[in-house]
Write an enzyme that holds these catalytic residues in place. Structure first.
Site, PDB file in Angstrom:
ATOM      1  N   GLU A 210      -2.896  -4.074  -6.400  1.00  0.00           N
ATOM      2  CA  GLU A 210      -4.095  -3.533  -7.055  1.00  0.00           C
ATOM      3  C   GLU A 210      -4.515  -2.230  -6.422  1.00  0.00           C
ATOM      4  OE1 GLU A 210      -8.391  -2.764  -7.778  1.00  0.00           O
ATOM      5  OE2 GLU A 210      -7.412  -3.113  -5.869  1.00  0.00           O
ATOM      6  N   GLU A 211      -4.380  -2.149  -5.103  1.00  0.00           N
ATOM      7  CA  GLU A 211      -4.867  -0.969  -4.387  1.00  0.00           C
ATOM      8  C   GLU A 211      -4.035   0.279  -4.681  1.00  0.00           C
ATOM      9  OE1 GLU A 211      -7.624  -0.938  -2.953  1.00  0.00           O
ATOM     10  OE2 GLU A 211      -8.091  -2.956  -2.261  1.00  0.00           O
TER      11      GLU A 211
HETATM   12 ZN   LIG Z   1     -10.362  -4.763  -4.632  1.00  0.00          ZN
END
Ligand SMILES: [Zn+2]
Length: 353
Positions: A210-211
């Site tokens: 996600e990052e």
């Molecule tokens: Zn997050």
């Protein structure tokens, strides 16, 4: 899961390694924790974990995907010179918080290191007051050159070495609460739903990357093809010196996102579920991209109605991110209340209006 068990579970998640694109260690920890209430599990091609909790409705049953990301931010070695390493960031790291931090380089074996920057006294006068810049920061391992070359290679990740600390008032602090707090909320949700019949299939996902890329959420949504999706992530908690209109009080429940990433019918469903269960929440205005897995979930295939649930967190993207344990629990309860209340009419009635 009582408060003590939840606190222990969350701290175990915080201690697990798993930077973006290196999630295998934390995935194993989550798989074990979710096995009690959702033993049917799969791993996606990119490495996200999916755990199914079957519903009791007629087959084919509608599905809701609840996703939290398990990856965490950190550094990546770009150059090794003697015992020192140059680094790039994995995820958004604020260089102001890095100098003096202990790190652990995850090379051939774990190598402890500290982030150093030149003492101000040795800088040219016009640069003394500058904020730290990533290109000036090094990891010092103390290793002789040959040993450093043997143990560390470019591309090795390096994680904050800070361990979780329990502060007063059931506040937990440490690195990677973004979004391991969301993972712990999913654990609470799975356990709540395991104890009561629910009509829809529920799939909990611990997503990767996600990052960096949102690639975990996009591919999980494609693999699971849910009828609805929810991104569970952290949001900015209020604190000294912060603008009130952009932050949310800690220990007063989760946020429900409103804006283009959030389907209005799902916002209503979450508000109703919170009202029914007596769970406090705040509405969080997200006028643009929410900056979470929600954007990738929402635009998979022909579009998946999605919601964004936030856990207030202080000091985001630092080694001392802080949450209230109560918010983790209330987030898990809210997810269970909403998913558990989904009936056979929800989808036919669903319209964006
Ligand atoms: Zn997050």
């Amino acid at each position: 899961m009582d408060d003590k068990a939840l606190s222990t579970h969350l701290q175990t998640l915080l201690r697990a390694q798993g930077l973006s694109a290196f999630e295998a260690p934390v995935r194993d920890v989550i798989a074990v924790a979710w096995r009690r209430s959702a033993p049917k599990q799969t791993v996606s091609r990119l490495g996200s974990l999916h755990a199914l909790q079957p519903g009791t409705g007629r087959t084919p049953r509608p599905k809701i995907l609840l996703a939290a990301h398990m990856d965490k931010i950190g550094l990546m070695v770009t150059q090794v010179i003697d015992g020192f390493c140059r680094v790039a960031e994995i995820g958004g790291l604020d260089p102001r918080i890095l100098p003096g931090q202990p790190f652990i380089i995850l090379g051939r074996e774990p190598v402890p290191a500290v982030v150093i920057l030149p003492p101000a006294a040795l800088l040219p006068p016009d640069r003394k007051a500058d904020a730290a810049r990533l290109q000036d920061l090094w990891l010092d391992t103390g290793l002789p050159a040959a040993e450093a070359a043997r143990l560390i290679r470019i591309g090795d990740p390096a994680a904050f070495a800070q361990q979780p600390v329990v502060l007063a008032n059931e506040r937990i602090t440490g690195p990677s609460l973004d979004d391991r707090a969301g993972i712990a909320a999913l654990t609470v949700c799975l356990e709540e739903l395991a104890a009561r019949p629910h009509r829809w299939d529920m799939i909990a996902a611990a997503t990767v990357q996600e990052e960096e890329t949102l690639g975990g959420a996009a591919t999980s949504a494609f693999a699971v093809k849910p009828d609805l999706a929810v991104a569970v992530d952290v949001t900015f908690a209020a604190g000294p010196g912060l603008p009130e209109h952009k932050t949310f009080p800690i220990a007063e429940g989760p946020t429900i996102g409103i804006g283009p990433n959030a389907h209005p019918a799902m916002v209503r469903a979450f508000e109703q579920a919170a009202g029914k269960a007596g769970i406090k929440y705040a509405l969080e205005v997200m006028p643009a991209n929410s900056g979470t897995d929600a954007i990738a979930l929402q635009i998979t295939a022909e579009g998946i109605p999605t919601a964004v649930i936030g856990i207030p967190l202080r000091y985001m993207h630092s080694a001392v991110e802080t949450v209230a344990l109560a918010d983790v629990r209330q987030t898990g309860r809210l997810l269970a209340e909403m998913a558990g209340a989904l009936d056979d009419k929800f989808l036919p009635d669903l319209k964006w209006e």
